[in-house]
Motif scaffolding. Structure first.
Motif, PDB file in Angstrom:
ATOM      1  N   GLY A 179       0.817  -1.212   0.000  1.00  0.00           N
ATOM      2  CA  GLY A 179       0.000   0.000   0.000  1.00  0.00           C
ATOM      3  C   GLY A 179       0.847   1.258   0.000  1.00  0.00           C
ATOM      4  N   ALA A 180       1.903   1.292   0.836  1.00  0.00           N
ATOM      5  CA  ALA A 180       2.782   2.461   0.897  1.00  0.00           C
ATOM      6  C   ALA A 180       3.522   2.662  -0.424  1.00  0.00           C
ATOM      7  CB  ALA A 180       3.777   2.295   2.043  1.00  0.00           C
ATOM      8  N   ALA A 181       3.975   1.561  -1.041  1.00  0.00           N
ATOM      9  CA  ALA A 181       4.700   1.662  -2.308  1.00  0.00           C
ATOM     10  C   ALA A 181       3.802   2.217  -3.416  1.00  0.00           C
ATOM     11  CB  ALA A 181       5.249   0.290  -2.701  1.00  0.00           C
ATOM     12  N   LEU A 182       2.565   1.728  -3.475  1.00  0.00           N
ATOM     13  CA  LEU A 182       1.640   2.220  -4.504  1.00  0.00           C
ATOM     14  C   LEU A 182       1.303   3.689  -4.277  1.00  0.00           C
ATOM     15  CD1 LEU A 182      -0.785  -0.835  -4.790  1.00  0.00           C
ATOM     16  CD2 LEU A 182       0.864  -0.063  -6.496  1.00  0.00           C
ATOM     17  N   GLN A 183       1.099   4.063  -3.022  1.00  0.00           N
ATOM     18  CA  GLN A 183       0.787   5.460  -2.716  1.00  0.00           C
ATOM     19  C   GLN A 183       1.966   6.366  -3.060  1.00  0.00           C
ATOM     20  OE1 GLN A 183      -2.186   6.267  -1.860  1.00  0.00           O
ATOM     21  NE2 GLN A 183      -1.903   8.441  -1.525  1.00  0.00           N
ATOM     22  N   PHE A 184       3.191   5.922  -2.756  1.00  0.00           N
ATOM     23  CA  PHE A 184       4.389   6.701  -3.069  1.00  0.00           C
ATOM     24  C   PHE A 184       4.552   6.852  -4.579  1.00  0.00           C
ATOM     25  CE2 PHE A 184       8.925   6.829  -4.146  1.00  0.00           C
ATOM     26  CZ  PHE A 184       9.310   7.987  -3.467  1.00  0.00           C
ATOM     27  N   ALA A 185       4.328   5.742  -5.312  1.00  0.00           N
ATOM     28  CA  ALA A 185       4.459   5.794  -6.770  1.00  0.00           C
ATOM     29  C   ALA A 185       3.455   6.774  -7.365  1.00  0.00           C
ATOM     30  CB  ALA A 185       4.252   4.400  -7.350  1.00  0.00           C
ATOM     31  N   ASN A 186       2.225   6.761  -6.849  1.00  0.00           N
ATOM     32  CA  ASN A 186       1.194   7.664  -7.356  1.00  0.00           C
ATOM     33  C   ASN A 186       1.577   9.128  -7.148  1.00  0.00           C
ATOM     34  OD1 ASN A 186      -1.360   8.445  -8.397  1.00  0.00           O
ATOM     35  ND2 ASN A 186      -2.162   8.622  -6.325  1.00  0.00           N
ATOM     36  N   ALA A 187       2.196   9.428  -6.003  1.00  0.00           N
ATOM     37  CA  ALA A 187       2.565  10.807  -5.687  1.00  0.00           C
ATOM     38  C   ALA A 187       3.665  11.339  -6.609  1.00  0.00           C
ATOM     39  CB  ALA A 187       3.018  10.903  -4.230  1.00  0.00           C
ATOM     40  N   GLN A 188       4.439  10.441  -7.218  1.00  0.00           N
ATOM     41  CA  GLN A 188       5.545  10.872  -8.072  1.00  0.00           C
ATOM     42  C   GLN A 188       5.103  11.172  -9.510  1.00  0.00           C
ATOM     43  OE1 GLN A 188       8.362  11.325  -6.268  1.00  0.00           O
ATOM     44  NE2 GLN A 188       7.015  10.538  -4.654  1.00  0.00           N
ATOM     45  N   PHE A 189       3.898  10.766  -9.864  1.00  0.00           N
ATOM     46  CA  PHE A 189       3.439  10.930 -11.238  1.00  0.00           C
ATOM     47  C   PHE A 189       2.930  12.347 -11.483  1.00  0.00           C
ATOM     48  CE2 PHE A 189       2.187   6.190 -11.130  1.00  0.00           C
ATOM     49  CZ  PHE A 189       3.480   5.829 -11.504  1.00  0.00           C
ATOM     50  N   PRO A 190       3.085  12.871 -12.715  1.00  0.00           N
ATOM     51  CA  PRO A 190       2.401  14.121 -13.070  1.00  0.00           C
ATOM     52  C   PRO A 190       0.895  13.892 -13.093  1.00  0.00           C
ATOM     53  CG  PRO A 190       3.476  13.149 -14.985  1.00  0.00           C
ATOM     54  CD  PRO A 190       3.934  12.359 -13.797  1.00  0.00           C
TER      55      PRO A 190
END
Length: 273
Positions: A46-57
């Motif tokens: 869950g944390a990895a997916l949330q972090f990845a989402n935050a990095q996207f434009p």
């Protein structure tokens, strides 16, 4: 989360109760290790997916939200139909798995892995649909509600285990399954909206209707419906079509009578933990 939590609690309760009844309570630490590993994996994913989402434009974020929402819908639907089929026999299948794990050469490892995979499935299912719901519901209400559902499910699981209460799994999973299909329909309509915002779907974007004068999204009832079922006061035509088509198909399949199971092939008793 109440539904997911009760599923996980039933699995753990059945395993723990079986170990207690067969005089093997000494293996309970292995059960707890499996649970902790499964919870840790779910939180990391869950944390990895949330972090990845935050990095996207922004555009990619909308596409990512659509992908997570679609995965969540698939997970919810598969969970609902699997539990409809497995509710009658899950107790005996788990007990057979415990026996298989304890009869292997590395009993502790086998039991840890059995509990880990059983609980991790529930945890990863929760991760995907919670991410999808959190993306549609800003503020602390959704996380707090999820936590409340989880805490209630833990309490119910303990009561079932401690007092040997029988639960009619077939009826429980039938009614919660219907509710979850409505949740999944809302998530699927949100996927259509996210695809539009990402520029990947631009058809059927006319407003289907406007309910803002009757049930506003910003009122108390509208906020609850929006958080639970992705209610939109003025949805696009495409969102309404997807929502209704999904419900018509899945509810028809879910409510269809099950094929007759020969006597002895399934055990209709509820789960005694």
């Amino acid at each position: 989360m109440l539904r997911e939590g009760i599923e996980a609690a039933l699995i753990v309760g059945i395993v723990a109760g079986y170990l207690r009844r067969t005089g093997r309570s000494a293996w309970m630490p292995a059960v707890w290790i499996g649970i902790l590993l499964a919870v840790s994996l779910s939180l990391l994913v869950g944390a990895a997916l949330q972090f990845a989402n935050a990095q996207f434009p922004q555009k990619l974020q909308e596409g990512f939200e659509a992908a997570v929402g679609l995965i969540a819908v698939v997970v919810l639907v598969s969970m609902v139909f699997w539990m409809k089929k497995a509710a009658r026999s899950i107790k005996n299948e788990l007990q057979d798995s415990v026996e298989a794990a304890l009869s292997s050469g590395s009993s502790g490892t086998g039991l840890i892995l059995m509990v880990f995979f059983a609980v991790a499935r529930e945890g990863l299912e929760s991760v995907f649909f919670l991410l999808a719901i959190f993306q549609q519901s800003a503020g602390p209400a959704a996380p707090l509600s999820a936590l409340a559902g989880l805490l209630v499910s833990i309490a119910i699981g303990y009561i079932i285990y401690a007092f040997g209460i029988r639960l009619n799994l077939k009826r429980f999973f039938r009614w919660t399954g219907i509710f979850i299909l409505f949740v999944a329909a809302g998530l699927l309509s949100a996927v259509v909206r996210s695809l539009h915002e990402a520029g990947l779907w631009n058809m059927l974007q006319e407003r289907a209707y406007d309910m803002s004068g009757i049930v506003s999204q910003h009122g108390m009832i509208g906020t609850v419906l929006s958080g639970l079922l992705n209610y939109q006061e003025s949805p696009a035509v495409g969102e309404v079509i997807v929502y209704l088509a999904f419900l018509l198909i899945t509810l028809a399949l879910f409510l269809a009578p099950q094929k007759h199971v020969p006597a002895g092939a399934a055990h209709p008793e509820g789960a005694r933990s």
